[in-house]
Design a protein around this motif. Structure first.
Motif, PDB file in Angstrom:
ATOM      1  N   ILE A 106       0.844  -1.196   0.000  1.00 53.91           N
ATOM      2  CA  ILE A 106       0.000   0.000   0.000  1.00 53.91           C
ATOM      3  C   ILE A 106       0.886   1.255   0.000  1.00 53.91           C
ATOM      4  CG2 ILE A 106      -0.240   0.239   2.496  1.00 53.91           C
ATOM      5  CD1 ILE A 106      -3.219   0.708   2.073  1.00 53.91           C
ATOM      6  N   GLY A 107       2.114   1.085   0.504  1.00 58.73           N
ATOM      7  CA  GLY A 107       3.065   2.199   0.536  1.00 58.73           C
ATOM      8  C   GLY A 107       3.372   2.705  -0.865  1.00 58.73           C
ATOM      9  N   ALA A 108       3.374   1.798  -1.845  1.00 57.05           N
ATOM     10  CA  ALA A 108       3.691   2.208  -3.220  1.00 57.05           C
ATOM     11  C   ALA A 108       2.553   3.050  -3.800  1.00 57.05           C
ATOM     12  CB  ALA A 108       3.949   0.990  -4.088  1.00 57.05           C
ATOM     13  N   TYR A 109       1.300   2.693  -3.467  1.00 56.26           N
ATOM     14  CA  TYR A 109       0.169   3.535  -3.902  1.00 56.26           C
ATOM     15  C   TYR A 109       0.276   4.933  -3.278  1.00 56.26           C
ATOM     16  CZ  TYR A 109      -2.577  -0.335  -5.888  1.00 56.26           C
ATOM     17  OH  TYR A 109      -3.034  -1.363  -6.665  1.00 56.26           O
ATOM     18  N   VAL A 110       0.602   4.956  -1.997  1.00 50.08           N
ATOM     19  CA  VAL A 110       0.701   6.244  -1.291  1.00 50.08           C
ATOM     20  C   VAL A 110       1.832   7.067  -1.901  1.00 50.08           C
ATOM     21  CG1 VAL A 110       1.165   7.321   0.952  1.00 50.08           C
ATOM     22  CG2 VAL A 110      -0.247   5.250   0.826  1.00 50.08           C
ATOM     23  N   LEU A 111       2.956   6.403  -2.127  1.00 52.36           N
ATOM     24  CA  LEU A 111       4.102   7.065  -2.737  1.00 52.36           C
ATOM     25  C   LEU A 111       3.712   7.673  -4.096  1.00 52.36           C
ATOM     26  CD1 LEU A 111       7.542   6.662  -2.351  1.00 52.36           C
ATOM     27  CD2 LEU A 111       7.056   5.696  -4.584  1.00 52.36           C
ATOM     28  N   GLY A 112       2.947   6.893  -4.883  1.00 49.88           N
ATOM     29  CA  GLY A 112       2.516   7.372  -6.199  1.00 49.88           C
ATOM     30  C   GLY A 112       1.646   8.619  -6.072  1.00 49.88           C
ATOM     31  N   MET A 113       0.697   8.577  -5.129  1.00 58.07           N
ATOM     32  CA  MET A 113      -0.193   9.738  -4.952  1.00 58.07           C
ATOM     33  C   MET A 113       0.610  10.977  -4.571  1.00 58.07           C
ATOM     34  SD  MET A 113      -3.657   8.354  -3.109  1.00 58.07           S
ATOM     35  CE  MET A 113      -3.405   6.661  -2.666  1.00 58.07           C
ATOM     36  N   LEU A 114       1.544  10.804  -3.631  1.00 58.61           N
ATOM     37  CA  LEU A 114       2.337  11.948  -3.164  1.00 58.61           C
ATOM     38  C   LEU A 114       3.244  12.459  -4.274  1.00 58.61           C
ATOM     39  CD1 LEU A 114       3.296  10.689   0.430  1.00 58.61           C
ATOM     40  CD2 LEU A 114       1.445  12.255  -0.197  1.00 58.61           C
ATOM     41  N   SER A 115       3.844  11.515  -4.970  1.00 55.34           N
ATOM     42  CA  SER A 115       4.793  11.868  -6.020  1.00 55.34           C
ATOM     43  C   SER A 115       4.096  12.685  -7.115  1.00 55.34           C
ATOM     44  CB  SER A 115       5.379  10.567  -6.565  1.00 55.34           C
ATOM     45  OG  SER A 115       6.134  10.815  -7.680  1.00 55.34           O
TER      46      SER A 115
END
Ligand code: HMG
Length: 494
Positions: A106-115
């Protein structure tokens, strides 16, 4: 055995909380409908909820929200509040037991949103997910703190995010203890909020069936009373393990703590745990400075109840434990975030001027594992207070719909959202209609539907940051590109 505590500083620099805007008022329609089903009347049920369990409202995610959007929202609040430079973040770890994918962190989804939102590459950031019921975030915090402290992040700091949706079947005794929310923490070598004590934090783990969620269900299966017994037994085991490993340091830190925080699925649970801990601390303060031997589960609960009625305990609890519980009854169980929502409530309530002293954290996750750890609250830190401010997060929308942010659901609206999130129905590839259209928030925009030679993404979750209200479900990739939503559009078309 005594170990060196001469380690580099590390701790929680700042904390922020995100709670969905929708909630169920448990004393209203919900109580009127559930009371006869439970063979009682609404007034008696409401009294049980408020006095016996300690709950008032439970936060419910809207159709466009999930654990990933809540995590990204908590992180955004932290990043904006601190004006954090994301280039200085080296690690993003998420604790959750209600993830959105059986494979991808789920961290990768969050990272994508922030990025996409901040328009910068974060590909240098490691971002695992850690799962172990409600203790997952504590294991995440431990890992992040160790990385920052070791220097492996080469001077960068870390983000730890707890995000969860507590869901039980409708009509289950656990239904009134649902909730949802996310907590984000900035972990740094120069923490302005809480410096973690340097000892290794012993864990205890027992293979238990008290609470679990099979792969086929989005609702937890819980043996309610038994889960309370296992929780309290794990508190005892953890205390013993901590004292066995570092007796003088642990005893000293426990006895001098100003604040005690517990994993809090519902406020009365923290009271039960506090009564148990109070009895053990009393024994440690006694002439032999030792723990009283444990009795049978029933006998222990009886002794806890007797102590809980005493004036001494109630005064101790009001001063050292209750300040952290202020907001739990308005949010509900946030699983892996519950301990850290308590921490945020504590620092928010103390204010910059009132902060200081040692904090003891008891972290627990069903299934079951527990840890006890301590840290010292720094005084001051005005910007940190800004980020942790919770009253605004929990304020109701006013009649004009412009001031405040939360709104109560009718029973029908709640039950629609509850059913919607059932995992079986998530083979649906459309985002259902939101109760409140997304506004200034990350939102689940659509599910992928393609299976072609060019692209396979059936069931993949696409997220957008939605600045102004619109029905995200209606936005096709083409319309999104035309409406110039660059964050997702360019990337989603790849
Ligand atoms: P229940 O059977 O509905 O309630 O289950 P009860 O009959 O036990 O009553 C609860 C309390 O209300 C009792 O007080 C009653 O006396 C009192 P206590 O004995 O606890 O002091 N009561 C009243 N008080 C005032 N006026 C009245 C009245 N009637 C009764 N009229 C239970 C309650 C919490 C078990 C249920 O809601 C449940 O199963 N919840 C979910 C499980 C849970 O939260 N367990 C907690 C420990 S496990 C944990 O924390 C891990 C978890 O977060 C998951 C994870 O780790 O991922 C859940």
């Amino acid at each position: 055995m005594s170990v060196s505590n001469d380690l580099a500083a590390v701790g929680i620099d700042a904390i922020s909380v995100y709670v969905p805007r929708l909630y169920v008022d448990l004393s209203a329609e919900w109580a009127r409908v559930r009371a006869p089903e439970q063979g009682t009347d609404a007034a008696t049920l409401t009294q049980k909820l408020t006095k016996g369990i300690g709950v008032r409202r439970m936060a419910i995610p809207d159709a466009h929200e999930d654990s990933a959007t809540m995590a990204a929202m908590a992180a955004k609040r932290l990043i904006d509040g601190l004006a954090l430079n994301l280039a200085n973040i080296g690690y993003l770890v998420v604790g959750t037991e209600t993830t959105v994918d059986q494979s991808k962190s789920i961290g990768a989804y969050v990272l994508g949103m922030l990025s996409r939102h901040y328009g910068m590459s974060l590909s240098h950031v490691g971002c695992p997910q850690i799962q172990f019921a409600c203790i997952g975030t504590t294991y995440a915090l431990e890992a992040a703190a160790a990385l920052v402290r070791s220097g492996q992040l080469r001077g960068r700091s870390a983000l730890v995010i707890a995000t969860d949706i507590a869901r039980y079947p409708k009509g289950d005794p656990g239904e009134c203890t649902q909730g949802a929310g996310a907590v984000a923490m900035h972990i740094s070598a120069a923490p302005r909020l809480l410096e973690l004590d340097g000892l290794h934090w012993p864990s205890i783990t027992v293979d238990e069936r008290d609470f679990f969620r099979p792969n086929w269900s989005s609702e937890a299966v819980v043996d309610g009373q038994y889960s309370v017994d296992v929780y309290l037994d794990c508190l005892d085991r953890t205390l013993r393990a901590s004292l066995e490993q570092h007796r003088p340091e642990t005893a000293g830190r426990l006895l001098e703590s100003q604040h005690f925080l517990f994993h809090t699925p519902f406020p009365r649970m923290a009271e039960h745990a506090a009564a148990r801990l109070y009895r053990r601390l009393r024994a440690l303060r006694g002439p032999h400075a030792t723990l009283e031997p444990t009795a049978s589960v029933r006998e222990e609960r009886t002794r806890d109840r007797e102590v809980a009625k005493s004036d001494d305990f109630q005064a101790w609890f009001a001063k050292h434990c209750a300040p952290a519980l202020r907001h739990i009854s308005d949010v509900g169980n946030t699983y892996s975030g519950a301990l850290y929502l308590s921490f945020a409530s504590l620092v928010d309530g103390l204010g910059a001027a009132g902060r200081g002293g040692r904090v003891t954290f008891f972290s627990y996750g069903s299934g079951a594992s527990a840890k006890l750890f301590t840290g010292s609250l720094a005084s001051g830190g005005g910007d940190v207070l800004h980020v942790a401010e919770i009253a605004g997060v929990l304020a109701d929308l006013d009649a004009t719909g412009t001031v405040g942010r939360r709104r109560a659901l009718s029973l029908a609206e709640y039950e629609r959202l509850h059913d919607l999130h059932q995992q079986q129905s998530e083979a649906r590839l459309e985002v259902a209609a939101s109760v409140l259209p997304p506004r200034d928030e990350f939102a689940l925009a659509r599910f992928g539907t393609e299976r072609s030679a060019q692209r396979v993404d059936v069931g993949y979750r696409y997220y957008d940051y939605v600045a102004a209200p619109r029905a995200v479900a209606d936005v096709t990739p083409t319309a999104r590109a035309e409406a110039s939503l660059p964050e997702e559009a360019a990337w989603a078309q790849q």
